[in-house]
Every structure is written in C-alpha cells, then in structure tokens.
Write a protein that holds these residues in place. Sequence first.
Motif, short mmCIF file in Angstrom:
data_model
loop_
_atom_site.label_atom_id
_atom_site.label_comp_id
_atom_site.label_asym_id
_atom_site.label_seq_id
_atom_site.Cartn_x
_atom_site.Cartn_y
_atom_site.Cartn_z
N GLU A 1 0.83 -1.20 0.00
CA GLU A 1 0.00 0.00 0.00
C GLU A 1 0.87 1.25 0.00
O GLU A 1 1.66 1.47 0.92
CB GLU A 1 -0.93 0.01 1.21
N THR A 2 0.72 2.06 -1.02
CA THR A 2 1.36 3.37 -1.10
C THR A 2 0.26 4.43 -1.12
O THR A 2 -0.91 4.12 -1.33
CB THR A 2 2.22 3.50 -2.38
N GLU A 3 0.65 5.66 -0.89
CA GLU A 3 -0.36 6.72 -0.82
C GLU A 3 -1.07 6.90 -2.16
O GLU A 3 -2.26 7.13 -2.22
CB GLU A 3 0.31 8.03 -0.38
N SER B 1 14.74 4.22 -3.57
CA SER B 1 13.84 4.31 -2.42
C SER B 1 12.41 3.99 -2.83
O SER B 1 11.66 3.33 -2.10
CB SER B 1 13.92 5.70 -1.80
N ALA B 2 12.01 4.45 -4.02
CA ALA B 2 10.67 4.18 -4.52
C ALA B 2 10.45 2.68 -4.72
O ALA B 2 9.37 2.15 -4.42
CB ALA B 2 10.44 4.93 -5.83
N ALA B 3 11.48 2.00 -5.23
CA ALA B 3 11.36 0.55 -5.42
C ALA B 3 11.24 -0.16 -4.08
O ALA B 3 10.38 -1.03 -3.89
CB ALA B 3 12.56 0.03 -6.20
N LEU B 4 12.07 0.22 -3.13
CA LEU B 4 12.05 -0.42 -1.82
C LEU B 4 10.72 -0.20 -1.11
O LEU B 4 10.26 -1.06 -0.35
CB LEU B 4 13.21 0.10 -0.96
N ALA B 5 10.10 0.95 -1.36
CA ALA B 5 8.81 1.23 -0.73
C ALA B 5 7.74 0.27 -1.19
O ALA B 5 6.69 0.13 -0.54
CB ALA B 5 8.39 2.67 -1.04
N ARG B 6 7.98 -0.43 -2.30
CA ARG B 6 6.97 -1.34 -2.84
C ARG B 6 7.24 -2.79 -2.46
O ARG B 6 6.57 -3.70 -2.96
CB ARG B 6 6.88 -1.14 -4.35
N LEU B 7 8.23 -3.02 -1.60
CA LEU B 7 8.38 -4.34 -0.99
C LEU B 7 7.31 -4.51 0.09
O LEU B 7 6.91 -3.54 0.73
CB LEU B 7 9.77 -4.48 -0.35
#
Length: 313
Positions: free
Chosen positions: A154-156, A231-237
Amino acid sequence: MSYPIRVADVMSTPVVTAAPNETVADAAGTLLEEDINSVVIVEADEADEVHEVVGIATGTDLIRALDRSESPRERLLADVMSAPVATTDPAAELKDALETMHDHGVARLVVVEDGRLVGLVSTDDVIRYAPQVFHRRTLTADTESTPQYRARQETEYEHADWTFECSTVSADGLSVGDRVEFSKQISEADVRSFATASGDTNRLHLDERYAGETRFGRRIAHGTLVSGLISAALARLPGVTIYVSQDLAFLGPVDIGERVTAVCEIVGEIGDRKFELTTDVLDSDGERVIEGEATVLVDDSPETATVEVEAIA
C-alpha cells in the motif's frame, strides 16, 4: 551530478622508480625515505629517459629476498621484482581497474598512457573513494530466482506512468532472491521540483546554455533525484522498509526526459529483519547508471494497511 570515477582521479603520481640493476638495499632505502610500499622498475634508454616498465618491487618482495638469500642486500631488483606488471589506463573506470587487480591477484596497477608511465593505483587509493565497489563483490548472489507472486504494498498513490514488478516474494516473508523493480520517466517538472525541494539549483541541471559548456554538453538530471527511484522501489516491498545504510556509485548521467528503472534484489539476510540488497538504476538502454548496495530493516505493515497479492506462478 553523475559521472564515473576514473583511475586518473585517484592514482598516485609522480611514480618513484628504480633500475633493475639497483640492489635490494638501495630499494629498501628508497621505500623508507619516500614512505612508500613499492617502486616501479624501469629500463632507461641512452638519454636516461624511461624506455620500458619491466617490473615492480614491493616491501613484501624485499622482505622475501632478505629471508631467502645469504647476501640479500646485494641482490639485484631484477632478481626479486614481480614481472610482468599488471597495467591500466588513466581513463579506465575504477570498477574496471578493480577487476584487473582481481584477475591478476595484485593490489596495485601501473598506469600507462601511450606507452608512458604516468601513475600507480593501489587498492588503498581506490578504497578512499569507492568502498562500495569492493563491497559489491561480496554481495553478488548467484541465486536463480523464480517469480512466484506480484505484490502491491500500500502506497499513498500511484501514477499511470509508473510501473513496478515485485517477484519471488513468498507468502512467508522476504528472503534472498526477492526482487523489485520500479520505473518512471525523469521529467522536466521532476528536475525543477527537485531543485526547489532540495535546494540543489546547480545550473548544470537547470540552465541549457551553461550546461552546454560543461563536460556533458547538455543538462542532466540530479544524481540524487535519479537515485531516489531506489527508495521508490524499496517502498513497494511488502512491509515497512527502513533504510539503515546506502552506498552508491554514479556511473553515468541521465538525460531529462529519459525513462530509468531501479532494480533492487535481496542478496543477504542479516537477521532481526535486516536485509542486504543490491540497488541499481538502469537507463532506457538497460545500461547501469547507478550501482549500489543497501541495508534495510523491514517491519510488518500496520494493521490498517491493505496489500493486494496476485499469484502468477
């Protein structure tokens, strides 16, 4: 600004040299006087100019000679030097020089340009500038990954132009071999917004005329803006990813308007929810423009989070 570090940027120069007919005692005195650990052995022509690099003698070579000879002080350098020498070009990238050191099993390279001795580069020189290049070799994993799931953390919000793929994420949590990619175009608006948000208003990124007179010949995206895709990729783990450390090497520039892709892969599990990852960014041709490693801590998602998981294998 992104630009690769080259041998010429870190090499030692001028190089202390000696002749092959000098003695071990002479060389030991030179090492002590110059406070160095090696001399390059050269043959000179009749005009006493360097003609050819024929070897290298290190402190270890001299100690070995002292231990194995009855009259070590009189032994000639020609008898104790290491030859042939491993060489590199001053324009070579550090990562290529390191590969040469590794392939030859040496800790220093003689730098030669158009047949002329111009410098000496050692692992000590390199590690001050790019420790991540050494670390990267230890993180390389030969794990063969098989995609099992596509997971959406879940991202914003998500943008229609953004794409990501998360593979080999097991239902039991993260593990070695898990991989995530995130891709987007670096737009003019991104560059302008990043300059304002970060305060990095370097004209290389904002002024076409100014940038045209630099080594790049054009405006390029901020290196830290491009690295932000990691950082954007890691946020989607799956889970809440928290940075512990990040090492980066900037290998090439990224043009404004170019689509780039961050690729992150778990290559080590430290324990206590900590993981080591390779963190690369590729340009639109698939060439690596950023190379790095990161250590992250991954907590469970809050109970209020929703995660959509679609099995694909």
